[in-house]
Design a protein around this motif. Structure first.
Motif, PDB file in Angstrom:
ATOM      1  N   LEU A 201      31.065  33.853  37.338  1.00 56.40           N
ATOM      2  CA  LEU A 201      32.154  34.091  38.285  1.00 56.40           C
ATOM      3  C   LEU A 201      33.260  34.941  37.674  1.00 56.40           C
ATOM      4  N   GLY A 202      32.973  35.599  36.539  1.00 51.00           N
ATOM      5  CA  GLY A 202      33.996  36.380  35.875  1.00 51.00           C
ATOM      6  C   GLY A 202      34.192  37.762  36.450  1.00 51.00           C
ATOM      7  N   HIS A 203      33.311  38.197  37.367  1.00 52.67           N
ATOM      8  CA  HIS A 203      33.448  39.534  37.943  1.00 52.67           C
ATOM      9  C   HIS A 203      34.638  39.584  38.896  1.00 52.67           C
ATOM     10  N   ARG A 204      35.241  40.770  38.989  1.00 52.77           N
ATOM     11  CA  ARG A 204      36.299  41.016  39.960  1.00 52.77           C
ATOM     12  C   ARG A 204      36.037  42.349  40.632  1.00 52.77           C
ATOM     13  N   VAL A 205      36.385  42.446  41.899  1.00 55.06           N
ATOM     14  CA  VAL A 205      36.107  43.670  42.654  1.00 55.06           C
ATOM     15  C   VAL A 205      37.111  44.744  42.253  1.00 55.06           C
ATOM     16  N   PRO A 206      36.707  46.025  42.309  1.00 53.00           N
ATOM     17  CA  PRO A 206      37.639  47.099  41.957  1.00 53.00           C
ATOM     18  C   PRO A 206      38.755  47.216  42.994  1.00 53.00           C
ATOM     19  N   VAL A 207      39.961  47.480  42.509  1.00 52.94           N
ATOM     20  CA  VAL A 207      41.128  47.621  43.383  1.00 52.94           C
ATOM     21  C   VAL A 207      41.436  49.108  43.551  1.00 52.94           C
ATOM     22  N   PRO A 208      41.355  49.646  44.794  1.00 55.14           N
ATOM     23  CA  PRO A 208      41.665  51.071  45.008  1.00 55.14           C
ATOM     24  C   PRO A 208      43.099  51.385  44.609  1.00 55.14           C
ATOM     25  N   LYS A 209      43.332  52.659  44.263  1.00 57.74           N
ATOM     26  CA  LYS A 209      44.673  53.062  43.836  1.00 57.74           C
ATOM     27  C   LYS A 209      45.616  53.246  45.016  1.00 57.74           C
ATOM     28  N   PHE A 210      45.061  53.519  46.197  1.00 56.83           N
ATOM     29  CA  PHE A 210      45.926  53.731  47.358  1.00 56.83           C
ATOM     30  C   PHE A 210      46.357  52.379  47.930  1.00 56.83           C
ATOM     31  N   ARG A 211      47.635  52.282  48.275  1.00 61.18           N
ATOM     32  CA  ARG A 211      48.161  51.033  48.813  1.00 61.18           C
ATOM     33  C   ARG A 211      47.901  50.971  50.316  1.00 61.18           C
ATOM     34  N   ASP A 212      46.709  50.506  50.665  1.00 60.53           N
ATOM     35  CA  ASP A 212      46.322  50.413  52.066  1.00 60.53           C
ATOM     36  C   ASP A 212      45.670  49.060  52.306  1.00 60.53           C
ATOM     37  N   GLU A 213      45.060  48.927  53.493  1.00 61.65           N
ATOM     38  CA  GLU A 213      44.455  47.653  53.862  1.00 61.65           C
ATOM     39  C   GLU A 213      43.306  47.270  52.940  1.00 61.65           C
ATOM     40  N   VAL A 214      42.530  48.278  52.489  1.00 59.75           N
ATOM     41  CA  VAL A 214      41.406  47.988  51.599  1.00 59.75           C
ATOM     42  C   VAL A 214      41.912  47.439  50.259  1.00 59.75           C
ATOM     43  N   ARG A 215      43.017  48.005  49.761  1.00 59.62           N
ATOM     44  CA  ARG A 215      43.592  47.495  48.512  1.00 59.62           C
ATOM     45  C   ARG A 215      44.054  46.047  48.688  1.00 59.62           C
ATOM     46  N   ARG A 216      44.711  45.773  49.823  1.00 61.23           N
ATOM     47  CA  ARG A 216      45.151  44.393  50.058  1.00 61.23           C
ATOM     48  C   ARG A 216      43.957  43.453  50.166  1.00 61.23           C
ATOM     49  N   MET A 217      42.870  43.933  50.801  1.00 60.06           N
ATOM     50  CA  MET A 217      41.671  43.099  50.898  1.00 60.06           C
ATOM     51  C   MET A 217      41.091  42.829  49.515  1.00 60.06           C
ATOM     52  N   ALA A 218      41.033  43.887  48.650  1.00 62.10           N
ATOM     53  CA  ALA A 218      40.494  43.712  47.306  1.00 62.10           C
ATOM     54  C   ALA A 218      41.346  42.729  46.510  1.00 62.10           C
ATOM     55  N   GLU A 219      42.669  42.841  46.623  1.00 59.15           N
ATOM     56  CA  GLU A 219      43.546  41.919  45.907  1.00 59.15           C
ATOM     57  C   GLU A 219      43.360  40.491  46.419  1.00 59.15           C
ATOM     58  N   THR A 220      43.184  40.344  47.735  1.00 65.28           N
ATOM     59  CA  THR A 220      42.949  39.012  48.291  1.00 65.28           C
ATOM     60  C   THR A 220      41.625  38.440  47.801  1.00 65.28           C
ATOM     61  N   VAL A 221      40.577  39.287  47.779  1.00 64.45           N
ATOM     62  CA  VAL A 221      39.265  38.836  47.281  1.00 64.45           C
ATOM     63  C   VAL A 221      39.367  38.403  45.829  1.00 64.45           C
ATOM     64  N   ASN A 222      40.057  39.199  45.000  1.00 60.61           N
ATOM     65  CA  ASN A 222      40.195  38.827  43.589  1.00 60.61           C
ATOM     66  C   ASN A 222      40.973  37.526  43.423  1.00 60.61           C
ATOM     67  N   GLY A 223      42.015  37.358  44.257  1.00 65.98           N
ATOM     68  CA  GLY A 223      42.738  36.091  44.215  1.00 65.98           C
ATOM     69  C   GLY A 223      41.847  34.920  44.596  1.00 65.98           C
ATOM     70  N   THR A 224      41.008  35.128  45.615  1.00 62.69           N
ATOM     71  CA  THR A 224      40.071  34.077  46.027  1.00 62.69           C
ATOM     72  C   THR A 224      39.068  33.780  44.931  1.00 62.69           C
ATOM     73  N   LEU A 225      38.579  34.832  44.266  1.00 62.46           N
ATOM     74  CA  LEU A 225      37.634  34.631  43.164  1.00 62.46           C
ATOM     75  C   LEU A 225      38.291  33.889  42.004  1.00 62.46           C
ATOM     76  N   ASP A 226      39.576  34.182  41.741  1.00 64.69           N
ATOM     77  CA  ASP A 226      40.291  33.440  40.693  1.00 64.69           C
ATOM     78  C   ASP A 226      40.333  31.953  41.017  1.00 64.69           C
ATOM     79  N   ARG A 227      40.698  31.662  42.270  1.00 62.70           N
ATOM     80  CA  ARG A 227      40.765  30.246  42.663  1.00 62.70           C
ATOM     81  C   ARG A 227      39.380  29.602  42.654  1.00 62.70           C
ATOM     82  N   LEU A 228      38.367  30.363  43.073  1.00 63.75           N
ATOM     83  CA  LEU A 228      37.008  29.826  43.074  1.00 63.75           C
ATOM     84  C   LEU A 228      36.541  29.536  41.654  1.00 63.75           C
TER      85      LEU A 228
END
Length: 447
Positions: A201-228
């Protein structure tokens, strides 16, 4: 499959963007055609009117005979009061009047669109009728010119179509490029998620450099993976500690039985039985707590009955004899809503924990404060350091020997108590006290 799905989404979104842009371009083109056609129609009508006014000037000067000079329109006729044609342009010479409508008596001009007339077959003409007042009666001048077609001019139509195609091409390319760039990040996130397993479970998804919805989704996924990852790690530690604590009484019982069986004639079987019963009691308590933890983790809903918290605390405090004094200060009619069995388990766990670590007495207080029911359980033992207060609510947490679970607890009581408090929308914390540990439960009062 992911690439195909991405291409399919990209194509659909691009087609949708092109379709929307096509509708916008059509609306703009139609509006432009209508506006330009109105301007062209008014210009053409005014040109016919100017030709009529020139002819009126000739009639007034009585210098019009037979053929009217070219006035830069398709055709002009001058009609006498008796209806005969007095003069006309060369293309209408000798022909009957091109129209029969007349202006109203109160005005001098009338316009009409005439199609498929005998003089101009297979075409529509703007015909202007003008009344000229003469001593012998009213003369009528008719002037005609082709109307403006719906497309106004072939060059204008070609320019609009070409502009629309150019805009659609740019839109399609831009939408495809933009969507492709956005979906490339989504594909990378999907690929990384697909590679994550329960054992890694150590993998994390790449976070795009542009501050858009996809970046927020990636940050949310990584936060969820941290909690998981934290939850899975906690679950592993819990399973490891649980297996160890389950083995301890079983090992003790096996050692007792094997020792007795080695020399059965010398064994103290009553003592062995008492030792086995002690281990069984510990094993039963541990299994009971594990089942309670499993039920709480499963979020199984409890009852929501009205409960007098003070009366419930008094019942649990006096359920059995205690080795220390129990002092109570219980405010009556502090009513909360919840599951009676779970709240009783919470209170029992707090009292049993306080009894194990108290020197001579424990105190139990129930009161209300700002629409909140407050239960306090205080012992006069060694207390808990401020930096350890959150640790004691973790499952199987070991502190110092004075407050280890080996002194009679299973290591799950306080964790269960906090979970029960949270299922009742409350909190369970350790707060400052002059001596010992002070556990404080807060639950909303029933309304």
């Amino acid at each position: 499959m992911s690439t195909w799905h991405s291409w399919s989404v990209r194509t659909r979104l691009t087609l949708i963007a092109c379709a929307v842009m096509a509708l916008i371009c059509c609306a703009v083109s139609v509006s432009a055609l209508i506006g330009v056609r109105d301007l062209a129609y008014n210009y053409n009508t005014n040109r016919v009117v100017r030709a009529v006014l020139k002819t009126v000037h000739l009639v007034k000067r009585d210098t019009i005979y037979g053929v009217i000079p070219d006035q830069d329109v398709t055709g002009i006729q001058v009609i006498r009061p008796d209806g005969s044609v007095a003069a006309s342009t060369a293309n209408l010479y000798g022909k009957p009047p091109m129209a029969v409508f007349l202006p109203d008596e109160s005005i001098v001009r009338a316009d009409q669109l005439v199609c498929d007339s005998p003089d101009f077959p297979d075409s529509c003409m703007i015909v202007v009728a003008f009344r000229v007042y003469q001593p012998d009666g009213d003369w009528i001048i008719y002037a005609a010119d082709p109307t403006v077609p719906w497309y106004v001019d072939p060059q204008l139509l070609a320019a609009l179509i070409g502009g629309t195609l150019l805009v659609l091409t740019i839109t399609g390319y831009g939408a495809s490029w933009t969507i492709g760039r956005a979906l490339s990040s989504v594909d990378a996130i999907s690929a990384e998620l697909a590679s994550i397993t329960a054992s890694d479970l150590g993998h994390r998804v790449p976070v795009p450099k542009f501050r858009d919805e996809v970046r927020r989704m990636a940050e949310t996924v990584n936060g969820t993976l941290d909690r998981l990852e934290q939850a899975v790690e906690q679950q592993r530690r819990f399973a490891s500690d649980a297996s160890h604590d389950l083995r301890s009484p079983l090992t003790a019982m096996r050692a007792e039985v094997e020792g007795a069986l080695l020399h059965p004639e010398d064994a103290d079987w009553p003592s062995t039985g008492e030792a086995l019963l002690g281990s069984l009691d510990r094993l039963q308590a541990l299994v009971t707590d594990l089942l309670q933890v499993a039920r709480l983790d499963a979020r199984a809903p409890g009852r929501t009955d009205p409960i007098d918290l003070g009366r419930l605390a008094d019942t649990e405090a006096n359920r059995r004899r205690r080795r220390v004094n129990v002092l109570t200060s219980l405010q009556p009619r502090v009513i909360v809503r919840g599951d009676r069995l779970r709240l009783a388990r919470l209170i029992t766990n707090l009292i049993d924990n306080a009894e194990r670590h108290a020197a001579s007495e424990i105190s139990i207080r129930v009161s209300d404060s700002d629409d909140t029911a407050v239960l306090e359980v205080v012992d006069d033992g060694a207390g808990i350091a401020p930096d350890k207060r959150d640790l004691v609510f973790q499952r199987f947490t070991r502190l110092d020997a004075a407050r280890s679970r080996d002194s009679g607890g299973t290591g799950l009581g306080l964790a269960i108590a906090r979970q029960i408090a949270e299922t009742h929308h409350g909190t369970l914390t350790i707060e400052d006290s002059n001596r010992g540990a002070r556990f404080v439960l807060r639950i909303p009062i029933a309304r």
